[in-house]
Motif scaffolding. Sequence first.
Motif, PDB file in Angstrom:
ATOM      1  N   THR A 143      27.847 -37.893  44.542  1.00 22.08           N
ATOM      2  CA  THR A 143      28.271 -36.551  44.144  1.00 22.08           C
ATOM      3  C   THR A 143      28.383 -35.658  45.372  1.00 22.08           C
ATOM      4  O   THR A 143      27.406 -35.432  46.078  1.00 22.08           O
ATOM      5  CB  THR A 143      27.265 -35.935  43.155  1.00 22.08           C
ATOM      6  N   LEU A 144      29.583 -35.169  45.596  1.00 25.72           N
ATOM      7  CA  LEU A 144      29.836 -34.301  46.751  1.00 25.72           C
ATOM      8  C   LEU A 144      29.902 -32.860  46.266  1.00 25.72           C
ATOM      9  O   LEU A 144      30.920 -32.395  45.772  1.00 25.72           O
ATOM     10  CB  LEU A 144      31.142 -34.701  47.439  1.00 25.72           C
ATOM     11  N   GLY A 145      28.777 -32.141  46.392  1.00 24.57           N
ATOM     12  CA  GLY A 145      28.735 -30.742  45.997  1.00 24.57           C
ATOM     13  C   GLY A 145      29.249 -29.844  47.110  1.00 24.57           C
ATOM     14  O   GLY A 145      29.725 -30.302  48.150  1.00 24.57           O
ATOM     15  N   ARG A 146      29.143 -28.558  46.879  1.00 22.66           N
ATOM     16  CA  ARG A 146      29.567 -27.604  47.901  1.00 22.66           C
ATOM     17  C   ARG A 146      28.578 -27.591  49.055  1.00 22.66           C
ATOM     18  O   ARG A 146      27.365 -27.596  48.874  1.00 22.66           O
ATOM     19  CB  ARG A 146      29.679 -26.191  47.313  1.00 22.66           C
ATOM     20  N   PRO A 149      29.656 -23.279  54.438  1.00 20.75           N
ATOM     21  CA  PRO A 149      31.045 -23.216  54.919  1.00 20.75           C
ATOM     22  C   PRO A 149      31.293 -23.891  56.255  1.00 20.75           C
ATOM     23  O   PRO A 149      32.311 -24.557  56.439  1.00 20.75           O
ATOM     24  CB  PRO A 149      31.312 -21.711  54.986  1.00 20.75           C
ATOM     25  N   SER A 150      30.377 -23.717  57.213  1.00 24.00           N
ATOM     26  CA  SER A 150      30.608 -24.310  58.535  1.00 24.00           C
ATOM     27  C   SER A 150      30.646 -25.834  58.458  1.00 24.00           C
ATOM     28  O   SER A 150      31.439 -26.488  59.142  1.00 24.00           O
ATOM     29  CB  SER A 150      29.526 -23.857  59.511  1.00 24.00           C
ATOM     30  N   HIS A 151      29.795 -26.430  57.618  1.00 16.14           N
ATOM     31  CA  HIS A 151      29.771 -27.885  57.484  1.00 16.14           C
ATOM     32  C   HIS A 151      30.994 -28.386  56.728  1.00 16.14           C
ATOM     33  O   HIS A 151      31.571 -29.421  57.087  1.00 16.14           O
ATOM     34  CB  HIS A 151      28.484 -28.325  56.783  1.00 16.14           C
ATOM     35  N   GLU A 152      31.396 -27.669  55.676  1.00 12.01           N
ATOM     36  CA  GLU A 152      32.601 -28.063  54.947  1.00 12.01           C
ATOM     37  C   GLU A 152      33.812 -28.082  55.869  1.00 12.01           C
ATOM     38  O   GLU A 152      34.598 -29.041  55.872  1.00 12.01           O
ATOM     39  CB  GLU A 152      32.848 -27.117  53.772  1.00 12.01           C
ATOM     40  N   SER A 182      25.192 -38.432  49.975  1.00  9.02           N
ATOM     41  CA  SER A 182      23.806 -38.527  49.520  1.00  9.02           C
ATOM     42  C   SER A 182      23.109 -37.243  49.937  1.00  9.02           C
ATOM     43  O   SER A 182      23.650 -36.488  50.754  1.00  9.02           O
ATOM     44  CB  SER A 182      23.121 -39.759  50.138  1.00  9.02           C
ATOM     45  N   PRO A 183      21.931 -36.947  49.390  1.00 10.74           N
ATOM     46  CA  PRO A 183      21.278 -35.677  49.726  1.00 10.74           C
ATOM     47  C   PRO A 183      21.072 -35.492  51.226  1.00 10.74           C
ATOM     48  O   PRO A 183      20.394 -36.278  51.876  1.00 10.74           O
ATOM     49  CB  PRO A 183      19.931 -35.780  48.995  1.00 10.74           C
ATOM     50  N   GLY A 184      21.720 -34.470  51.779  1.00 11.68           N
ATOM     51  CA  GLY A 184      21.558 -34.145  53.182  1.00 11.68           C
ATOM     52  C   GLY A 184      22.355 -35.000  54.147  1.00 11.68           C
ATOM     53  O   GLY A 184      22.255 -34.814  55.362  1.00 11.68           O
ATOM     54  N   LEU A 185      23.154 -35.933  53.630  1.00 12.62           N
ATOM     55  CA  LEU A 185      23.878 -36.835  54.515  1.00 12.62           C
ATOM     56  C   LEU A 185      25.242 -37.162  53.916  1.00 12.62           C
ATOM     57  O   LEU A 185      25.379 -37.359  52.708  1.00 12.62           O
ATOM     58  CB  LEU A 185      23.092 -38.129  54.735  1.00 12.62           C
ATOM     59  N   LEU A 186      26.239 -37.221  54.793  1.00 12.77           N
ATOM     60  CA  LEU A 186      27.597 -37.568  54.372  1.00 12.77           C
ATOM     61  C   LEU A 186      28.166 -38.559  55.379  1.00 12.77           C
ATOM     62  O   LEU A 186      28.078 -38.336  56.583  1.00 12.77           O
ATOM     63  CB  LEU A 186      28.465 -36.317  54.282  1.00 12.77           C
ATOM     64  N   VAL A 187      28.717 -39.654  54.864  1.00 14.31           N
ATOM     65  CA  VAL A 187      29.331 -40.672  55.721  1.00 14.31           C
ATOM     66  C   VAL A 187      30.829 -40.681  55.439  1.00 14.31           C
ATOM     67  O   VAL A 187      31.252 -40.912  54.308  1.00 14.31           O
ATOM     68  CB  VAL A 187      28.731 -42.066  55.477  1.00 14.31           C
ATOM     69  N   LEU A 188      31.595 -40.408  56.475  1.00 13.37           N
ATOM     70  CA  LEU A 188      33.050 -40.370  56.380  1.00 13.37           C
ATOM     71  C   LEU A 188      33.584 -41.602  57.106  1.00 13.37           C
ATOM     72  O   LEU A 188      33.370 -41.762  58.308  1.00 13.37           O
ATOM     73  CB  LEU A 188      33.583 -39.091  57.018  1.00 13.37           C
ATOM     74  N   THR A 248      28.746 -40.483  60.625  1.00 14.53           N
ATOM     75  CA  THR A 248      27.556 -40.198  59.826  1.00 14.53           C
ATOM     76  C   THR A 248      27.104 -38.784  60.138  1.00 14.53           C
ATOM     77  O   THR A 248      26.725 -38.483  61.275  1.00 14.53           O
ATOM     78  CB  THR A 248      26.435 -41.209  60.134  1.00 14.53           C
ATOM     79  N   LEU A 249      27.135 -37.907  59.124  1.00 15.25           N
ATOM     80  CA  LEU A 249      27.006 -36.471  59.368  1.00 15.25           C
ATOM     81  C   LEU A 249      25.877 -35.872  58.532  1.00 15.25           C
ATOM     82  O   LEU A 249      25.933 -35.904  57.294  1.00 15.25           O
ATOM     83  CB  LEU A 249      28.321 -35.766  59.017  1.00 15.25           C
ATOM     84  N   PRO A 250      24.853 -35.310  59.181  1.00 15.61           N
ATOM     85  CA  PRO A 250      23.867 -34.520  58.438  1.00 15.61           C
ATOM     86  C   PRO A 250      24.519 -33.217  57.967  1.00 15.61           C
ATOM     87  O   PRO A 250      25.114 -32.499  58.769  1.00 15.61           O
ATOM     88  CB  PRO A 250      22.761 -34.251  59.469  1.00 15.61           C
ATOM     89  N   VAL A 251      24.423 -32.928  56.681  1.00 13.82           N
ATOM     90  CA  VAL A 251      25.052 -31.730  56.128  1.00 13.82           C
ATOM     91  C   VAL A 251      24.049 -30.968  55.279  1.00 13.82           C
ATOM     92  O   VAL A 251      23.031 -31.507  54.852  1.00 13.82           O
ATOM     93  CB  VAL A 251      26.294 -32.078  55.288  1.00 13.82           C
ATOM     94  N   THR A 252      24.358 -29.707  55.045  1.00 12.71           N
ATOM     95  CA  THR A 252      23.473 -28.829  54.272  1.00 12.71           C
ATOM     96  C   THR A 252      24.210 -28.349  53.036  1.00 12.71           C
ATOM     97  O   THR A 252      25.310 -27.806  53.133  1.00 12.71           O
ATOM     98  CB  THR A 252      23.032 -27.620  55.115  1.00 12.71           C
ATOM     99  N   LEU A 253      23.610 -28.571  51.875  1.00  9.44           N
ATOM    100  CA  LEU A 253      24.216 -28.124  50.625  1.00  9.44           C
ATOM    101  C   LEU A 253      24.159 -26.606  50.527  1.00  9.44           C
ATOM    102  O   LEU A 253      23.262 -25.955  51.075  1.00  9.44           O
ATOM    103  CB  LEU A 253      23.501 -28.745  49.429  1.00  9.44           C
ATOM    104  N   LEU A 254      25.122 -26.075  49.824  1.00  9.19           N
ATOM    105  CA  LEU A 254      25.182 -24.634  49.621  1.00  9.19           C
ATOM    106  C   LEU A 254      24.098 -24.218  48.637  1.00  9.19           C
ATOM    107  O   LEU A 254      23.994 -24.766  47.537  1.00  9.19           O
ATOM    108  CB  LEU A 254      26.559 -24.246  49.083  1.00  9.19           C
ATOM    109  N   GLY A 255      23.264 -23.252  49.027  1.00 13.39           N
ATOM    110  CA  GLY A 255      22.207 -22.769  48.150  1.00 13.39           C
ATOM    111  C   GLY A 255      22.765 -22.014  46.959  1.00 13.39           C
ATOM    112  O   GLY A 255      23.881 -21.491  47.000  1.00 13.39           O
ATOM    113  N   PRO A 256      22.021 -21.902  45.868  1.00  8.74           N
ATOM    114  CA  PRO A 256      22.522 -21.224  44.676  1.00  8.74           C
ATOM    115  C   PRO A 256      22.829 -19.754  44.893  1.00  8.74           C
ATOM    116  O   PRO A 256      23.657 -19.177  44.199  1.00  8.74           O
ATOM    117  CB  PRO A 256      21.378 -21.415  43.665  1.00  8.74           C
TER     118      PRO A 256
END
Length: 268
Positions: A143-146, A149-152, A182-188, A248-256
């Motif tokens: 599941t790829l949530g929001r 902005p900088s990471h997106e 996956s939580p906190g990580l995105l592999v492109l 392999t990219l560490p990413v941060t989900l958008l907070g509510p």
Amino acid sequence: MLLLTPALLLLVLGLVWFVVRYQRGQLHQQQELAQLQEAAQQQALAAALVAQEDERQRIAAELHDGVGTILALAKLHLYAPGSPPAPEASALIDQAVAEVRRISRNLQPATLQQLGLAQALRALVQAVPPEHGPEVRLEQSGTLGRLIPSHELMVYRIAQELLANGLLHAEARHILLKVTASPGLLVLTYSDDGHGFDLATLEEMPPPGPHGQAVGMGLINLRSRVAVLGGQLSYHSQPGGGTRVEATLPVTLLGPAASPNTSLTFAL
């Protein structure tokens, strides 16, 4: 002599301890200096990328509001009262308007800001005309949530660079862009069945020339963006054997409580 021997031994041990302690201190200082230099380089790189995105937004706005408006007015004048219709000129202006809109969207992807990374990547792949190039597919796992902005934006630019390099240089029949979240990580992962390249030659940077400069600049752009995210980039390719690139990219989900339209900033 019996009295001097223990004193000399203590003196030698003291000198050894002092030298070891001094060397350890020097090594610690060198490590701290290297860390500070690396942090400064990362900050400078992030600032350069932010400035680049600001310039992209400025150019996109000028294209849309300036050139696009001029072309629309020019088309109105073609059909002014008393003027004969000019279908060829009208078609050319329509083509120019479409091209300006396409360039503006690439410079400032509205889909990314409004709908998020998943939809923006889908639009990026769908924009490749199937009749004039390879078959391009997008696969998503997890599941790829929001994201913030900088990471997106950074992930989108990495995917855009990978796809652009493949379309320009791979001469492939099939291109696959896969996103594993996956939580906190995105592999492109990018893969194609093109002619591939020699990794050793690429690492040494190609010699000056139109083809070499394009490939080298693409590699620099990819490495820079992956480095800003603190990720890892790996290449797998050989002449005639296609290409596979994995970021392999560490990413941060958008907070509510955060908003997708937050201004662009990079946290290092």
